[in-house]
Design an enzyme around this catalytic site. Structure first.
Site, short mmCIF file in Angstrom:
data_model
loop_
_atom_site.label_atom_id
_atom_site.label_comp_id
_atom_site.label_asym_id
_atom_site.label_seq_id
_atom_site.Cartn_x
_atom_site.Cartn_y
_atom_site.Cartn_z
N ASP A 87 7.07 -10.90 -6.48
CA ASP A 87 5.73 -11.39 -6.79
C ASP A 87 4.66 -10.37 -6.43
OD1 ASP A 87 6.32 -11.90 -4.01
OD2 ASP A 87 4.53 -13.18 -3.92
N GLU A 182 6.68 -13.85 -1.65
CA GLU A 182 6.43 -13.20 -0.35
C GLU A 182 4.95 -13.11 -0.05
OE1 GLU A 182 5.75 -9.69 2.40
OE2 GLU A 182 4.98 -10.10 0.40
#
Length: 416
Positions: A87, A182
């Site tokens: 991400d 994350e």
């Protein structure tokens, strides 16, 4: 052993990966927080299967798992894992990224063409001094680049390719883990530690080439809930106690010396990240950071004491402070497994760099993995100026990261 790799694939992979929008969403309660993160995960699985990594798969939560089988006759080489997150940060758009390669950088200002106000100056990006003659990749000026952490993803993928195609590199079983979310602190919420079956892990999510991080912040999230007194504003004298105004006073009284904009090195901070509310109730959300857990608790006390002091002037109002642990400094775990860090430093040196041990003013998936029973320091990926439009990475630093991963596999095999 010197690994004379001449066919690095990290750049072409990276350019492909940054074209996929994988921005995570802290307001979402799904896992992963955005379904589009799985688009990159599916591509990674396809590429791994094409390499011959037969067990590569994407699970329901958006995690990619894969295994490179051992090619050594040694029976007791510990299983190691390499991890990066897919991400990108919610702080800046990751949609429609247009990467630009600035070849043979010579120290000039790098003006990003889609927004001429976005200029990379060497004095603002000091690691550019180490990049003369290298090739710098940026976005075009309207988005982040996504080097955090797609550079790490591309480097791990390239290392997989090199291990498969260079069998002279002897190694034990190598596990691959790519995580979602994350950037919003949920990167390992659904990791299957048993499935990984690894003794040690390394996140590839650091900054300057040669750096290795064995220490992160410890982190708490805090929510200050202020209960005020609502009244009709035409008849409010002596009655109304606005929670919005109380929140403003509390925020203004936070000590500047504890703010992120006035701290560096090993200093922690208290940082208000969101305020919402009405006259009757307001909420301030904070992130609290420090390398020392005792100091972390003291920082929460600062918020509590300010709230109590302010509310002395608002006798009919009240507050509640909720503090929730987010992650803890991984050094307390890594110090119990010194060889994991030692082998990482040796791998960096074998890749012809000065190995530097660092502390990171943030956290990685490795922070939480370490406390889940998988000790996990952080190795450089070459990413810089992350979460913003001036994010950049050096192609040559990416190649150094690939070499470091390969050497790390070899070190574990040699010393087992």
């Amino acid at each position: 052993m010197n690994f004379n790799i001449n066919n690095f694939t990290a750049l072409e992979r990276f350019l492909r990966y940054v074209g996929i929008d994988t921005q995570s969403d802290p307001a979402s309660d799904t896992i992963p927080s955005t379904e589009k993160q799985k688009n990159l995960g599916k591509l990674l699985v396809t590429e791994l299967l094409a390499m011959g990594v037969t067990d590569a798969h994407l699970d329901q939560f958006g995690y990619v798992y894969a295994t490179i089988p051992a090619n050594t006759d040694k029976p007791n080489v510990p299983v190691i894992c390499f991890c990066s997150h897919m991400d990108t940060s919610p702080d800046c758009s990751g949609a429609g990224v247009k990467p630009i390669i600035h070849q043979n950088y010579q120290g000039q200002d790098l003006v990003l063409p889609d927004d001429n106000a976005q200029v990379l100056h060497m004095h603002e990006h000091p690691d550019l001094k180490n990049q003369l003659g290298n090739d710098i990749v940026t976005a075009s000026g309207t988005t982040l680049l996504g080097a955090d952490n797609k550079a790490g993803v591309a480097e791990i993928m390239d290392a997989c390719y090199q291990l498969i195609n260079n069998p002279e590199i002897k190694h034990g079983t190598v596990k691959i883990l790519f995580t979602p979310d994350e950037e919003i602190g949920r990167g390992v919420d659904k990791v299957d530690i048993e499935k990984l079956g690894a003794y040690a892990c390394y996140t590839i999510d650091g900054e300057s080439a040669g750096n290795m991080e064995n220490e992160t912040f410890s982190a708490d999230g805090a929510k200050l809930i202020i209960k005020g007194v609502s009244s009709h504003p035409g008849f409010a004298k002596g009655k109304m106690e606005s929670a919005i105004k109380i929140a403003g006073i509390i925020t203004a009284m936070l000590p500047f010396e504890l703010s992120p904009e006035n701290t560096d090195g090993m200093e922690g901070f208290v940082h208000p990240v969101a305020i919402q509310g009405q006259v009757e109730e307001a909420v301030i959300e904070f992130i609290i950071r420090d390398f020392d857990d005792e100091q972390l608790a003291k920082h929460a006390d600062v918020i509590r004491k300010i709230a109590e002091e302010v509310l002395e002037d608002f006798p009919n109002s009240s507050y509640e402070l909720q503090v929730k642990p987010q992650y803890r400094n991984m050094r307390s775990v890594l110090d119990q497994h010194p060889q994991i860090v030692e082998y990482g430093m040796e791998a960096i040196r074998r890749a012809d760099m000065d190995a530097k041990m660092c502390s990171i003013r943030g956290g990685t998936d490795g922070s939480r993995l370490s406390f889940m029973g998988l000790p996990c320091p952080n190795i450089f990926a070459g990413e810089h100026a992350f979460h913003g439009k001036q994010e950049w990475v050096s192609v040559q630093d990416m190649h150094k990261a690939v070499q470091t991963i390969l050497h790390l596999c070899a070190v574990w095999e040699e010393r087992s």
